[in-house]
Write an enzyme that holds these catalytic residues in place. Structure first.
Site, PDB file in Angstrom:
ATOM      1  N   GLU A   1     -11.544  34.702 -15.578  1.00 29.58           N
ATOM      2  CA  GLU A   1     -12.407  34.526 -16.794  1.00 29.58           C
ATOM      3  C   GLU A   1     -12.319  32.716 -16.872  1.00 29.58           C
ATOM      4  O   GLU A   1     -11.261  32.673 -16.745  1.00 29.58           O
ATOM      5  CB  GLU A   1     -11.406  35.081 -18.365  1.00 29.58           C
ATOM      6  CG  GLU A   1     -12.755  35.256 -19.102  1.00 29.58           C
ATOM      7  CD  GLU A   1     -11.579  35.821 -19.947  1.00 29.58           C
ATOM      8  OE1 GLU A   1     -11.484  37.298 -20.348  1.00 29.58           O
ATOM      9  OE2 GLU A   1     -10.826  35.131 -21.435  1.00 29.58           O
TER      10      GLU A   1
ATOM     11  N   LYS B   1       1.485  31.190 -12.037  1.00 31.16           N
ATOM     12  CA  LYS B   1       1.684  29.621 -11.343  1.00 31.16           C
ATOM     13  C   LYS B   1       0.405  29.472 -13.313  1.00 31.16           C
ATOM     14  O   LYS B   1      -0.276  29.174 -12.601  1.00 31.16           O
ATOM     15  CB  LYS B   1       0.629  28.986 -11.224  1.00 31.16           C
ATOM     16  CG  LYS B   1       0.755  27.704  -9.862  1.00 31.16           C
ATOM     17  CD  LYS B   1       0.543  26.510 -11.238  1.00 31.16           C
ATOM     18  CE  LYS B   1      -1.081  26.640 -10.896  1.00 31.16           C
ATOM     19  NZ  LYS B   1      -1.305  24.868 -11.537  1.00 31.16           N
TER      20      LYS B   1
ATOM     21  N   GLU C   1     -19.817  24.311 -22.108  1.00 29.56           N
ATOM     22  CA  GLU C   1     -18.455  23.983 -23.015  1.00 29.56           C
ATOM     23  C   GLU C   1     -17.832  23.187 -22.569  1.00 29.56           C
ATOM     24  O   GLU C   1     -17.567  22.091 -22.383  1.00 29.56           O
ATOM     25  CB  GLU C   1     -17.582  25.506 -22.348  1.00 29.56           C
ATOM     26  CG  GLU C   1     -16.315  25.483 -22.938  1.00 29.56           C
ATOM     27  CD  GLU C   1     -15.818  26.899 -22.457  1.00 29.56           C
ATOM     28  OE1 GLU C   1     -15.225  27.750 -22.816  1.00 29.56           O
ATOM     29  OE2 GLU C   1     -15.597  26.452 -21.044  1.00 29.56           O
TER      30      GLU C   1
ATOM     31  N   CYS D   1     -11.259  30.779 -25.060  1.00 36.24           N
ATOM     32  CA  CYS D   1     -12.716  30.680 -23.998  1.00 36.24           C
ATOM     33  C   CYS D   1     -13.659  31.733 -24.812  1.00 36.24           C
ATOM     34  O   CYS D   1     -15.210  31.736 -24.702  1.00 36.24           O
ATOM     35  CB  CYS D   1     -12.557  31.574 -22.901  1.00 36.24           C
ATOM     36  SG  CYS D   1     -11.385  33.000 -23.212  1.00 36.24           S
TER      37      CYS D   1
END
Length: 502
Positions: free
Chosen positions: A259, A184, A392, A293
């Site tokens: 993650e 997905k 972040e 990331c």
């Protein structure tokens, strides 16, 4: 099968891929934008629950199909090698689709597309080397051993920043282990996975081994993670979504690998090669427009070289060429989402309000039309309690902090909710190894940065998630151990006494 390209997808609604066939979805279309222009270029269907169910059932059928279930490990490896060879011939096509979809530099997406067959070949070579162990159990005439088996159906939910690269980190070890997969992709960047799907058919994988459903997280995504036919969830994305997925997985007792991003410390010590370090810092945050990331978004510079290194970083940022991601001379393309542009602008205002100094950038470049471009942005005089040092951003924004010594550095660097990646520039290996031991991070780079390898495990902890990709750790992630015990003594066991070690 006709190859899916940018031109064939333009102004159309993407198909989905279930049971070895492309098909139209009954789901509502979602506009997908070209970040370089800000214009809609295709549409992505929001798959229905019935379509997600069909994909999971197709994957389960593949797991029970002798053509896949009984295929030997060596045969699986050979099939993966055939897929790798096909991918070699389609690198440019897939890179162009992904660049149109998420706005990242074509030359970066080309490099990531070239990494796809590398991953397949690595795990293809591992397919017939997945072994169990024989265990001495201190019981006469007893054989105890383990075997590794496939998990079954793995739901792979991938982000918009590097879709095919992130997908392959799970797909390659899943295929090596004998699993079936339902992918997905993000609704913001689904075209790459759809374009890739036909190569699975062409390579000869049995129908249902690979499936693609598209759509929103709370619709198609939720239908997938809550499906009782899914045996494992692999998700790469933000912490908030990761927590939702972890909760949904827990309700089904479905294992998950997550993650979830980072706020990675990137350290420059006073004994480093300062030019190399400054270049590494710039590459660590401005490559991929900061949309990775492992971005080194917190830069810690030792106070004795602080001013010199800051000046070098700013000089390199000033020389960055911003523009059309399809041009080879461009170094910084647009952000993938308009919401990310707004997020960067919000963090810029927040940092100024908290007392940080805007040393470079902070705005949107002129002359680039309606594309979603932002300038490389550098803040100095940052303290570790500021939002810009703690959250972040996922954009080309660098927060620079000053440190005195190793204890001061590690206290600040470890004071974070994230623990994914880290890097240090120093010519003192004793110092580097002390940092490696004490830093809270799943990955440590020394005198380099953003240098992954399919052979080397990656992953983090804290709010960066759990589970591993790459290396043999990925085989352990996507397989399970079965223990087998054989009594060949011929003696009858006491019906009421457990045969424990003595």
């Amino acid at each position: 099968m006709t190859a899916i390209t940018v031109d064939t997808l333009r102004d159309t609604c993407l198909p989905i891929y279930i049971g070895g066939e492309y098909m139209a979805s009954a789901g509502a279309p979602i506009d997908s934008y070209d970040p370089a222009t800000g214009e809609v270029w295709c549409q992505v269907p929001d798959c229905t629950d019935a379509e997600v169910d069909a994909a999971v059932k197709a994957a389960n059928a593949a797991m029970n199909n002798p053509a896949w279930r009984d295929m030997t490990q060596s045969q699986r490896g050979l099939l993966m090698l055939k897929l790798a060879d096909l991918l070699d011939a389609h690198v440019e096509r897939l890179a162009e689709v992904e660049t149109k979809d998420n706005g990242k530099l074509l030359r970066e997406m080309r490099a990531l597309s070239q990494a796809l067959p590398v991953a397949l070949r690595y795990f293809a070579g591992m397919a017939d080397k997945i072994e169990g162990t024989t265990i001495p159990v201190n019981k006469p005439d007893m054989l105890n051993f383990t075997v590794r088996e496939p998990l079954g159906v793995v739901a792979v939910i991938i982000p918009w920043n590097s879709p095919l690269y992130m997908m392959m980190r799970a797909l390659a070890p899943c295929l090596a282990c004998g699993n079936a997969v339902v992918v997905k992709p993000s609704e913001h960047a689904s075209a790459g996975a759809v374009a890739f799907a036909g190569l699975m058919k062409e390579a000869g994988f049995p129908d249902g081994v690979f499936n693609v459903v598209t759509g929103l997280g709370h619709t198609a995504g939720n239908a997938l993670i809550s499906h009782t036919g899914v045996n494992k969830i692999d998700f790469t994305g933000g912490p908030a979504t990761g927590k939702v997925i972890a909760k949904g997985a827990a309700e089904q007792l479905t294992p998950a690998a997550l993650e979830l991003g980072g706020k990675s410390p990137h350290v420059v010590c006073d004994d480093a090669d300062l030019d190399a370090a400054a270049n590494g810092v710039v590459a660590g945050i401005f490559a991929a427009a900061g949309q990775t990331c492992v971005a080194g978004s917190r830069c810690f510079i030792q106070e004795s070289v602080y001013d010199e290194v800051v000046a070098k970083i700013i000089a390199k940022a000033r020389a960055i060429n911003i523009g059309d991601p399809g041009r080879d001379d461009v170094q910084l393309g647009p952000l993938a989402l308009w919401s990310q542009v707004e997020k960067v602008e919000d963090f810029t205002q927040s940092a100024l309000g908290e007392g940080a100094t805007l040393a470079f950038g902070g705005g949107r470049p002129k002359g680039l039309g309606d594309g979603w471009f932002v300038e490389p942005t550098i803040f100095t005089d940052v303290t570790n309690d500021m939002r810009i040092a703690r959250e972040e951003i996922f954009g080309p924004v660098l927060a620079i902090l000053k440190f005195r010594d190793e204890d001061d550095l590690l206290e600040m660097a470890n004071d974070s909710d994230f623990a994914l990646a880290s890097g240090i520039w120093t010519q003192n290996m004793n110092r580097a190894l002390r940092f490696m031991r004490r830093i809270e991070a799943g990955m440590v780079w020394i005198n380099t940065y953003r240098s992954p390898s399919v052979m080397s495990p990656s992953g983090g902890h804290k709010d960066s998630g759990y589970g591993k990709h790459n290396g043999f750790a990925a085989i352990e992630e996507f397989s399970r151990i079965k223990t087998v015990v054989i009594d060949y003594s011929g003696a009858q066991q006491d019906a009421f006494v457990m045969r424990v070690n003595k």
